[in-house]
Enzyme design. Structure first.
Site, PDB file in Angstrom:
ATOM      1  N   LYS A 106       8.435   4.205   3.562  1.00  0.00           N
ATOM      2  CA  LYS A 106       8.843   3.240   4.576  1.00  0.00           C
ATOM      3  C   LYS A 106       7.994   3.374   5.828  1.00  0.00           C
ATOM      4  O   LYS A 106       7.704   2.412   6.513  1.00  0.00           O
ATOM      5  CB  LYS A 106      10.327   3.478   4.908  1.00  0.00           C
ATOM      6  CG  LYS A 106      10.926   2.473   5.864  1.00  0.00           C
ATOM      7  CD  LYS A 106      11.093   1.133   5.185  1.00  0.00           C
ATOM      8  CE  LYS A 106      11.665   0.073   6.097  1.00  0.00           C
ATOM      9  NZ  LYS A 106      11.432  -1.281   5.548  1.00  0.00           N
TER      10      LYS A 106
ATOM     11  N   ASN B 220       4.074  17.106   7.893  1.00  0.00           N
ATOM     12  CA  ASN B 220       3.858  15.686   7.587  1.00  0.00           C
ATOM     13  C   ASN B 220       2.468  15.331   8.099  1.00  0.00           C
ATOM     14  O   ASN B 220       2.128  15.658   9.235  1.00  0.00           O
ATOM     15  CB  ASN B 220       4.945  14.866   8.317  1.00  0.00           C
ATOM     16  CG  ASN B 220       4.650  13.376   8.337  1.00  0.00           C
ATOM     17  OD1 ASN B 220       3.911  12.869   7.510  1.00  0.00           O
ATOM     18  ND2 ASN B 220       5.226  12.677   9.293  1.00  0.00           N
ATOM     19  N   GLY B 221       1.653  14.667   7.280  1.00  0.00           N
ATOM     20  CA  GLY B 221       0.312  14.284   7.731  1.00  0.00           C
ATOM     21  C   GLY B 221      -0.737  14.931   6.854  1.00  0.00           C
ATOM     22  O   GLY B 221      -0.456  15.360   5.735  1.00  0.00           O
TER      23      GLY B 221
ATOM     24  N   ARG C 140      12.262   6.975   3.921  1.00  0.00           N
ATOM     25  CA  ARG C 140      10.817   6.935   4.177  1.00  0.00           C
ATOM     26  C   ARG C 140       9.996   7.000   2.891  1.00  0.00           C
ATOM     27  O   ARG C 140       8.805   6.682   2.905  1.00  0.00           O
ATOM     28  CB  ARG C 140      10.421   8.126   5.064  1.00  0.00           C
ATOM     29  CG  ARG C 140      11.016   8.043   6.449  1.00  0.00           C
ATOM     30  CD  ARG C 140      10.985   9.400   7.110  1.00  0.00           C
ATOM     31  NE  ARG C 140       9.658   9.823   7.453  1.00  0.00           N
ATOM     32  CZ  ARG C 140       9.092   9.671   8.638  1.00  0.00           C
ATOM     33  NH1 ARG C 140       9.751   9.080   9.596  1.00  0.00           N
ATOM     34  NH2 ARG C 140       7.894  10.107   8.873  1.00  0.00           N
TER      35      ARG C 140
ATOM     36  N   CYS D 155       6.197  11.917   4.245  1.00  0.00           N
ATOM     37  CA  CYS D 155       6.908  13.183   4.414  1.00  0.00           C
ATOM     38  C   CYS D 155       7.839  13.146   5.613  1.00  0.00           C
ATOM     39  O   CYS D 155       7.552  12.498   6.620  1.00  0.00           O
ATOM     40  CB  CYS D 155       5.910  14.309   4.651  1.00  0.00           C
ATOM     41  SG  CYS D 155       4.720  14.485   3.335  1.00  0.00           S
TER      42      CYS D 155
ATOM     43  N   GLU E 245       2.850 -12.665   0.739  1.00  0.00           N
ATOM     44  CA  GLU E 245       4.020 -11.814   0.939  1.00  0.00           C
ATOM     45  C   GLU E 245       4.911 -11.802  -0.311  1.00  0.00           C
ATOM     46  O   GLU E 245       5.411 -10.750  -0.715  1.00  0.00           O
ATOM     47  CB  GLU E 245       4.789 -12.301   2.183  1.00  0.00           C
ATOM     48  CG  GLU E 245       6.188 -11.732   2.378  1.00  0.00           C
ATOM     49  CD  GLU E 245       6.255 -10.227   2.536  1.00  0.00           C
ATOM     50  OE1 GLU E 245       5.205  -9.559   2.579  1.00  0.00           O
ATOM     51  OE2 GLU E 245       7.382  -9.701   2.590  1.00  0.00           O
TER      52      GLU E 245
ATOM     53  N   HIS F 287     -11.560 -22.063  -7.067  1.00  0.00           N
ATOM     54  CA  HIS F 287     -12.777 -21.319  -6.682  1.00  0.00           C
ATOM     55  C   HIS F 287     -12.843 -19.947  -7.360  1.00  0.00           C
ATOM     56  O   HIS F 287     -13.638 -19.106  -6.947  1.00  0.00           O
ATOM     57  CB  HIS F 287     -12.819 -21.163  -5.159  1.00  0.00           C
ATOM     58  CG  HIS F 287     -12.943 -22.480  -4.457  1.00  0.00           C
ATOM     59  ND1 HIS F 287     -14.086 -23.245  -4.516  1.00  0.00           N
ATOM     60  CD2 HIS F 287     -12.055 -23.180  -3.716  1.00  0.00           C
ATOM     61  CE1 HIS F 287     -13.910 -24.362  -3.819  1.00  0.00           C
ATOM     62  NE2 HIS F 287     -12.681 -24.344  -3.334  1.00  0.00           N
TER      63      HIS F 287
ATOM     64  N   LYS G  83       5.876  -8.415  -2.294  1.00  0.00           N
ATOM     65  CA  LYS G  83       7.277  -8.018  -2.536  1.00  0.00           C
ATOM     66  C   LYS G  83       7.488  -7.762  -4.024  1.00  0.00           C
ATOM     67  O   LYS G  83       8.081  -6.766  -4.405  1.00  0.00           O
ATOM     68  CB  LYS G  83       8.249  -9.120  -2.110  1.00  0.00           C
ATOM     69  CG  LYS G  83       8.572  -9.266  -0.644  1.00  0.00           C
ATOM     70  CD  LYS G  83       9.626  -8.334  -0.109  1.00  0.00           C
ATOM     71  CE  LYS G  83       8.981  -7.149   0.535  1.00  0.00           C
ATOM     72  NZ  LYS G  83       8.327  -7.363   1.801  1.00  0.00           N
TER      73      LYS G  83
ATOM     74  N   TRP H 196       5.878  13.368   0.363  1.00  0.00           N
ATOM     75  CA  TRP H 196       5.218  12.213  -0.266  1.00  0.00           C
ATOM     76  C   TRP H 196       3.802  12.699  -0.544  1.00  0.00           C
ATOM     77  O   TRP H 196       3.011  12.899   0.382  1.00  0.00           O
ATOM     78  CB  TRP H 196       5.232  11.040   0.714  1.00  0.00           C
ATOM     79  CG  TRP H 196       4.719   9.751   0.133  1.00  0.00           C
ATOM     80  CD1 TRP H 196       5.438   8.836  -0.579  1.00  0.00           C
ATOM     81  CD2 TRP H 196       3.394   9.224   0.245  1.00  0.00           C
ATOM     82  NE1 TRP H 196       4.621   7.769  -0.916  1.00  0.00           N
ATOM     83  CE2 TRP H 196       3.366   7.982  -0.427  1.00  0.00           C
ATOM     84  CE3 TRP H 196       2.214   9.675   0.844  1.00  0.00           C
ATOM     85  CZ2 TRP H 196       2.239   7.189  -0.522  1.00  0.00           C
ATOM     86  CZ3 TRP H 196       1.075   8.891   0.751  1.00  0.00           C
ATOM     87  CH2 TRP H 196       1.100   7.658   0.074  1.00  0.00           C
TER      88      TRP H 196
ATOM     89  N   GLU I 289       5.609  -4.552  -5.275  1.00  0.00           N
ATOM     90  CA  GLU I 289       6.102  -3.253  -4.816  1.00  0.00           C
ATOM     91  C   GLU I 289       7.466  -2.912  -5.400  1.00  0.00           C
ATOM     92  O   GLU I 289       7.770  -1.739  -5.618  1.00  0.00           O
ATOM     93  CB  GLU I 289       6.055  -3.081  -3.293  1.00  0.00           C
ATOM     94  CG  GLU I 289       6.827  -4.027  -2.450  1.00  0.00           C
ATOM     95  CD  GLU I 289       6.676  -3.742  -0.938  1.00  0.00           C
ATOM     96  OE1 GLU I 289       7.121  -4.564  -0.153  1.00  0.00           O
ATOM     97  OE2 GLU I 289       6.129  -2.696  -0.558  1.00  0.00           O
TER      98      GLU I 289
HETATM   99  O1  M6R Z   1       6.266  -0.304   9.531  1.00  0.00           O
HETATM  100  P1  M6R Z   1       5.126  -1.291   9.371  1.00  0.00           P
HETATM  101  O2  M6R Z   1       5.567  -2.695   9.581  1.00  0.00           O
HETATM  102  O3  M6R Z   1       3.948  -0.929  10.196  1.00  0.00           O
HETATM  103  O4  M6R Z   1       4.703  -1.146   7.862  1.00  0.00           O
HETATM  104  C1  M6R Z   1       3.603  -1.830   7.359  1.00  0.00           C
HETATM  105  C2  M6R Z   1       3.601  -1.800   5.849  1.00  0.00           C
HETATM  106  O5  M6R Z   1       3.487  -0.490   5.397  1.00  0.00           O
HETATM  107  C3  M6R Z   1       4.878  -2.428   5.272  1.00  0.00           C
HETATM  108  O6  M6R Z   1       5.042  -3.737   5.715  1.00  0.00           O
HETATM  109  C4  M6R Z   1       4.842  -2.407   3.746  1.00  0.00           C
HETATM  110  O7  M6R Z   1       3.876  -3.272   3.279  1.00  0.00           O
HETATM  111  C5  M6R Z   1       6.244  -2.743   3.204  1.00  0.00           C
HETATM  112  N1  M6R Z   1       6.562  -1.874   2.127  1.00  0.00           N
HETATM  113  C6  M6R Z   1       6.370  -4.144   2.759  1.00  0.00           C
HETATM  114  O8  M6R Z   1       7.565  -4.441   2.132  1.00  0.00           O
END
Ligand code: M6R
Length: 615
Positions: free
Chosen positions: A610, A104-105, A27, A2, A484, A507, A488, A79, A491
């Site tokens: 974000k 927000n929160g 965000r 939010c 990673e 395993h 990527k 959000w 998401e």
């Molecule tokens: O702002 P931060 O680096 O603390 O965020 C951590 C994760 O939320 C962030 O890396 C998230 O996994 C991204 N969407 C990855 O692309």
């Protein structure tokens, strides 16, 4: 997550709030809303989906004389946490046409408060936790309290992590704001004042910012701002001049922010490097501040992509400096009663500097008596301000939800820390130190060369775009990179993807292999490549479709691969030690192109934010 914006004292406050909300879009959100006063009534407009829907709605209402732009307004991008995505749950939420709140929160004890308020006759129209806020304000206003007193009483009632802005018809010249663990910035104008979830959201209005601290609340009027701390003492908080980075927030001719941010890496990574390597080519990282006046072990906490950066950092720091490193998910750390034996400091990694899990891990570490340090991208963010020592990546705003340039720049700082520690504790001798530093200087050019692989990566993207599931494999430094790569891809494209250490396949995960399942491996000759090739062969023998990203030395070792991409030729040690940075480029481009092929929302993937400011 939010975002909130509030404005008082500007003629066209609603239009300016909408502009502010636009800057919070990155965000992540699923609905939006705005409120202001007109002729002793609260006017509210809300919409589901993108902000443009709200803007169109406000425009239509304005044309039909159903919405009036006045000098006070607050707005919100939501959000969803409590309650579905719909107009009723969108903010602002109101109480009896008297109070409107954006938040927000999470109000953690909302359920019991709601029960009490309902028994007192307050009618709830949403499923949100937020709605208790306007009703609580209303309750205390009805008892004769002014807006400030009512706000104080509300704060006594609620628990949780929050940042909120309230307006009240009885006090049409005031905003009441408060924060606890969620970010909030107050902007100072002339004859007007502002509030927003970050400085960027109000930097079209002012560069003068006050960041509230946890437990602070404030009464904001046109010409006056009173701030109180959690003990209700009036307090002055520092005014900071923030540079407007607005000029950087354009797509610059690219289709998506993510694409731009991937391509920016060769030009922004030198900023990271140059802020830690001085003209004499020595590393400017204060190891005493970092907690290494003497050798101890290090704990690194982070979330998501930043966590994977931490895992790569562990490999480097242990190998290059012989300093033990423990890496923990920020969301786990403070709940698992961690031992701090042998540690003197915690390093957190966060692009946004606002991830609540990471912030809480660092606060917990402080309580345990550890020094706290951070690698952050956003200067002035909560984590940046709270740690003892902040190492900033300086790659400019990252707008795409997916971390790209912030990830590679985090890696650069971790590599620098490894070299600095290696030097300090005599694990690394001068010629090696110099060559490692020179590798960093060569990195931007090498990243540019990796970007030239794009057309081949598009072919891979087309080949896997309809897969139900994809497996990523890597070994050594490239194991966290496999994690990673999978994150990527999932998401951005919503394809299920998992990353595994190549040696772990047999395993358990090998049970997942079925006909035509795409298996992607990142591979660089490191002495263990034949073992990795065997792992790949095992997957191939069970029907997997193999995609190999490898250097010249390895590329011909997997003749069975369905598609092979040979990475450019770099010197052996350079490509081996910096392989996770180099290979992040194909991982990013692959996720980007699969998402494009599938038509998903690249910059704001569904359900993601974000800045993750809730637990
Ligand atoms: O702002 P931060 O680096 O603390 O965020 C951590 C994760 O939320 C962030 O890396 C998230 O996994 C991204 N969407 C990855 O692309």
């Amino acid at each position: 997550m939010c975002g909130v914006v509030g404005i008082i004292g500007k003629k066209n406050a609603s239009s300016l709030v909408l502009e502010g909300l636009k800057k919070l879009e990155y965000r992540g959100y699923d609905s939006a809303g705005i409120a202001s006063f007109y002729q002793k009534s609260i006017q509210v407009a809300k919409s589901e989906g993108k902000l443009v829907n709200l803007i169109n709605k406000v425009n239509d209402l304005t044309k039909d004389n159903l919405y009036y732009d006045t000098s006070i307004a607050l707005g919100h991008t939501r959000w969803a946490t409590h309650g579905n995505v719909n107009i009723k749950n969108a903010h602002p939420l109101t109480s009896e046409n008297r109070v409107a709140v954006v938040h927000n929160g999470i109000i953690e004890n909302y359920a019991s408060i709601k029960k009490t308020l309902e028994s007192e006759g307050y009618v709830f129209t949403s499923q949100t936790d937020t709605e208790v806020l306007p009703h609580l304000f209303n309750k205390y206003l009805k008892k004769g309290h002014d807006f400030l007193q009512a706000g104080r009483l509300v704060l006594k009632d609620i628990k949780g992590a929050f940042a909120f802005v309230a307006i009240c018809l009885d006090f049409p010249d005031q905003l009441f704001v408060s924060r606890n663990s969620s970010p909030l910035a107050i902007g100072l104008g002339e004859g007007s004042n502002f509030v927003g979830s970050d400085a960027q959201s109000i930097n079209h209005l002012t560069n003068k910012i006050i960041y509230l601290e946890d437990g602070d609340y404030a009464l904001i009027k046109v010409n006056n701002i009173e701030i109180f701390n959690n003990e209700s003492n009036k307090i002055d908080r520092k005014i900071i001049n923030v540079q407007s980075e607005l000029g950087l927030i354009t797509k610059g001719g690219y289709k998506h922010f993510m694409e731009k941010e991937i391509y920016e890496q060769p030009s922004v990574i030198p900023h990271t490097i140059s802020s830690f390597i001085n003209p004499k080519s020595t590393i400017d990282i204060d190891l005493d501040k970092l907690g290494f006046s003497q050798k101890s072990s290090l704990i690194i906490c982070a979330a998501g992509t930043s966590y994977y950066a931490a895992l790569i950092g562990k490999y480097w720091i242990e190998q290059i400096a012989d300093v033990p490193v423990i890496v923990d998910l920020a969301s786990e750390y403070r709940y698992r009663e961690p031992s701090i034996f042998g540690q003197s400091s915690m390093l957190v990694i966060s692009q946004s500097g606002e991830s609540l899990d990471t912030l809480m891990a660092l606060r917990y570490a402080k309580k345990l008596g550890l020094k706290t340090n951070a690698i952050v991208n956003v200067e002035g963010s909560t984590i940046d301000r709270e740690v003892d020592y902040s190492l900033r990546t300086k790659v400019g705003p990252e707008i795409g939800v997916a971390s790209t340039k912030s990830f590679t720049s985090q890696l650069v700082i971790l590599f620098l820390i490894a070299i600095a520690l290696g030097k300090k504790f005599n694990n690394l001798k001068p010629p090696k130190i110099e060559s490692y530093v020179s590798y960093l200087n060569k990195l931007p050019r090498a990243i540019s060369k990796m970007l030239e692989l794009e057309s081949q990566i598009i072919t891979v993207a087309q080949a896997i775009k309809n897969a139900n599931s994809v497996i990523f494999l890597g070994r050594g430094y490239l194991y966290p990179l496999a994690l990673e790569g999978a994150l990527k891809l999932k998401e951005l494209s919503y394809i299920h993807a998992e990353g595994f250490a190549a040696g772990e396949m047999k395993h358990g995960p090998i049970a997942l292999i079925e006909d035509k399942l795409p298996v992607i491996m990142f591979l660089i000759a490191d002495g263990l490549e034949d073992k990795s090739i065997s792992n790949l062969q095992e997957a191939h023998s069970r029907g997997a479709k193999i995609f190999l990203f490898a250097d010249k030395a390895c590329i011909d070792k997997a003749p069975f691969a369905h598609f092979k991409i040979e990475i450019p030729n770099f010197s052996d040690e350079f490509k081996s030690v910096l392989s996770p940075v180099l290979m992040s480029i194909p991982a990013q481009l692959l996720a980007y192109h699969v998402a494009k092929e599938r038509g998903t929302d690249v910059d704001q993937p569904r359900n993601l934010a974000k800045s993750v400011t809730v637990e």
